[in-house]
Design an enzyme around this catalytic site. Sequence first.
Site, PDB file in Angstrom:
ATOM      1  N   ASP A  29     -52.176  62.805  37.449  1.00 14.74           N
ATOM      2  CA  ASP A  29     -53.035  63.190  38.574  1.00 14.74           C
ATOM      3  C   ASP A  29     -53.909  61.998  38.967  1.00 14.74           C
ATOM      4  OD1 ASP A  29     -54.119  66.186  39.730  1.00 14.74           O
ATOM      5  OD2 ASP A  29     -55.390  64.435  40.063  1.00 14.74           O
ATOM      6  N   ILE A  30     -54.065  61.800  40.265  1.00 13.97           N
ATOM      7  CA  ILE A  30     -54.805  60.630  40.754  1.00 13.97           C
ATOM      8  C   ILE A  30     -56.315  60.761  40.516  1.00 13.97           C
ATOM      9  CG2 ILE A  30     -55.292  61.330  43.161  1.00 13.97           C
ATOM     10  CD1 ILE A  30     -54.112  58.569  44.008  1.00 13.97           C
ATOM     11  N   ASN A  86     -52.566  76.599  41.127  1.00 13.95           N
ATOM     12  CA  ASN A  86     -53.472  77.157  42.125  1.00 13.95           C
ATOM     13  C   ASN A  86     -52.676  77.619  43.338  1.00 13.95           C
ATOM     14  OD1 ASN A  86     -55.612  76.399  40.448  1.00 13.95           O
ATOM     15  ND2 ASN A  86     -55.733  74.365  41.390  1.00 13.95           N
ATOM     16  N   GLY A  92     -57.817  77.519  45.120  1.00 12.99           N
ATOM     17  CA  GLY A  92     -58.156  76.109  44.964  1.00 12.99           C
ATOM     18  C   GLY A  92     -57.016  75.158  45.248  1.00 12.99           C
ATOM     19  N   GLN A  93     -55.964  75.650  45.927  1.00  7.92           N
ATOM     20  CA  GLN A  93     -54.826  74.771  46.228  1.00  7.92           C
ATOM     21  C   GLN A  93     -55.176  73.832  47.379  1.00  7.92           C
ATOM     22  OE1 GLN A  93     -51.119  76.825  47.092  1.00  7.92           O
ATOM     23  NE2 GLN A  93     -49.924  74.919  47.004  1.00  7.92           N
ATOM     24  N   HIS A  99     -47.331  72.914  42.150  1.00  6.80           N
ATOM     25  CA  HIS A  99     -47.489  71.959  41.052  1.00  6.80           C
ATOM     26  C   HIS A  99     -48.205  72.632  39.901  1.00  6.80           C
ATOM     27  CE1 HIS A  99     -50.692  71.555  44.062  1.00  6.80           C
ATOM     28  NE2 HIS A  99     -51.529  71.398  43.039  1.00  6.80           N
ATOM     29  N   HIS A 101     -50.644  72.016  36.874  1.00  8.10           N
ATOM     30  CA  HIS A 101     -51.616  71.100  36.266  1.00  8.10           C
ATOM     31  C   HIS A 101     -51.545  71.259  34.755  1.00  8.10           C
ATOM     32  CE1 HIS A 101     -54.297  70.298  39.841  1.00  8.10           C
ATOM     33  NE2 HIS A 101     -53.794  71.451  40.247  1.00  8.10           N
TER      34      HIS A 101
HETATM   35  P1  5GP Z   1     -54.498  71.456  43.844  1.00  5.98           P
HETATM   36  O1  5GP Z   1     -55.949  71.378  44.233  1.00  5.98           O
HETATM   37  O2  5GP Z   1     -53.615  71.585  45.067  1.00  5.98           O
HETATM   38  O3  5GP Z   1     -54.213  72.495  42.810  1.00  5.98           O
HETATM   39  O4  5GP Z   1     -54.168  70.092  43.131  1.00  5.98           O
HETATM   40  C1  5GP Z   1     -53.764  68.944  43.805  1.00  5.98           C
HETATM   41  C2  5GP Z   1     -53.891  67.809  42.823  1.00  5.98           C
HETATM   42  O5  5GP Z   1     -53.202  66.698  43.341  1.00  5.98           O
HETATM   43  C3  5GP Z   1     -55.341  67.365  42.584  1.00  5.98           C
HETATM   44  O6  5GP Z   1     -55.642  67.443  41.194  1.00  5.98           O
HETATM   45  C4  5GP Z   1     -55.365  65.936  43.112  1.00  5.98           C
HETATM   46  O7  5GP Z   1     -56.198  65.080  42.365  1.00  5.98           O
HETATM   47  C5  5GP Z   1     -53.913  65.536  43.040  1.00  5.98           C
HETATM   48  N1  5GP Z   1     -53.525  64.549  44.029  1.00  5.98           N
HETATM   49  C6  5GP Z   1     -53.869  64.551  45.350  1.00  5.98           C
HETATM   50  N2  5GP Z   1     -53.327  63.490  45.964  1.00  5.98           N
HETATM   51  C7  5GP Z   1     -52.621  62.801  45.030  1.00  5.98           C
HETATM   52  C8  5GP Z   1     -51.833  61.598  45.064  1.00  5.98           C
HETATM   53  O8  5GP Z   1     -51.663  60.949  46.096  1.00  5.98           O
HETATM   54  N3  5GP Z   1     -51.282  61.198  43.891  1.00  5.98           N
HETATM   55  C9  5GP Z   1     -51.454  61.899  42.734  1.00  5.98           C
HETATM   56  N4  5GP Z   1     -50.861  61.404  41.640  1.00  5.98           N
HETATM   57  N5  5GP Z   1     -52.169  63.033  42.659  1.00  5.98           N
HETATM   58  C10 5GP Z   1     -52.752  63.484  43.792  1.00  5.98           C
END
Ligand code: 5GP
Length: 113
Positions: A29-30, A86, A92-93, A99, A101
Amino acid sequence: MDCLFCKIVSGDIPATVLYEDDDVIAFEDIMPQAPTHFLVIPKRHISTLNDLTDEDASVVGKLQITAAKIAKQKGISEAGYRVAMNCNEMGGQTVYHIHMHVLGGRAMTWPPG
Ligand code: 5GP
Ligand code: ZN
């Protein structure tokens, strides 16, 4: 398709890839929310958990199995870790390609905020 994670799958956006096969890819995760925080995604675009059908059962199972394998490789299995998916805004998506986590390396709290 204008999807961030599809671009990671195609290699158009770089990521630190931990595992890849025909069906799934896992990468760091970034913006890690724990000392270990990686994502496991299907290569095929699925927007949300609401879009899953019975045909997706094997790939969803593979997400979890891949998550557990990488957790073991990273040495967080015995201490324990959190898996979360999420769904939509209230869940929280923020990226609309499903994906999983995987977070570890610190104690998790329950319930999540
Ligand atoms: P969500 O909030 O949709 O459950 O999680 C999305 C996740 O993707 C977040 O934890 C966010 O840090 C990660 N993320 C967003 N953009 C990027 C990216 O460009 N590269 C990577 N590796 N992770 C990302
Ligand atoms: Zn996608």
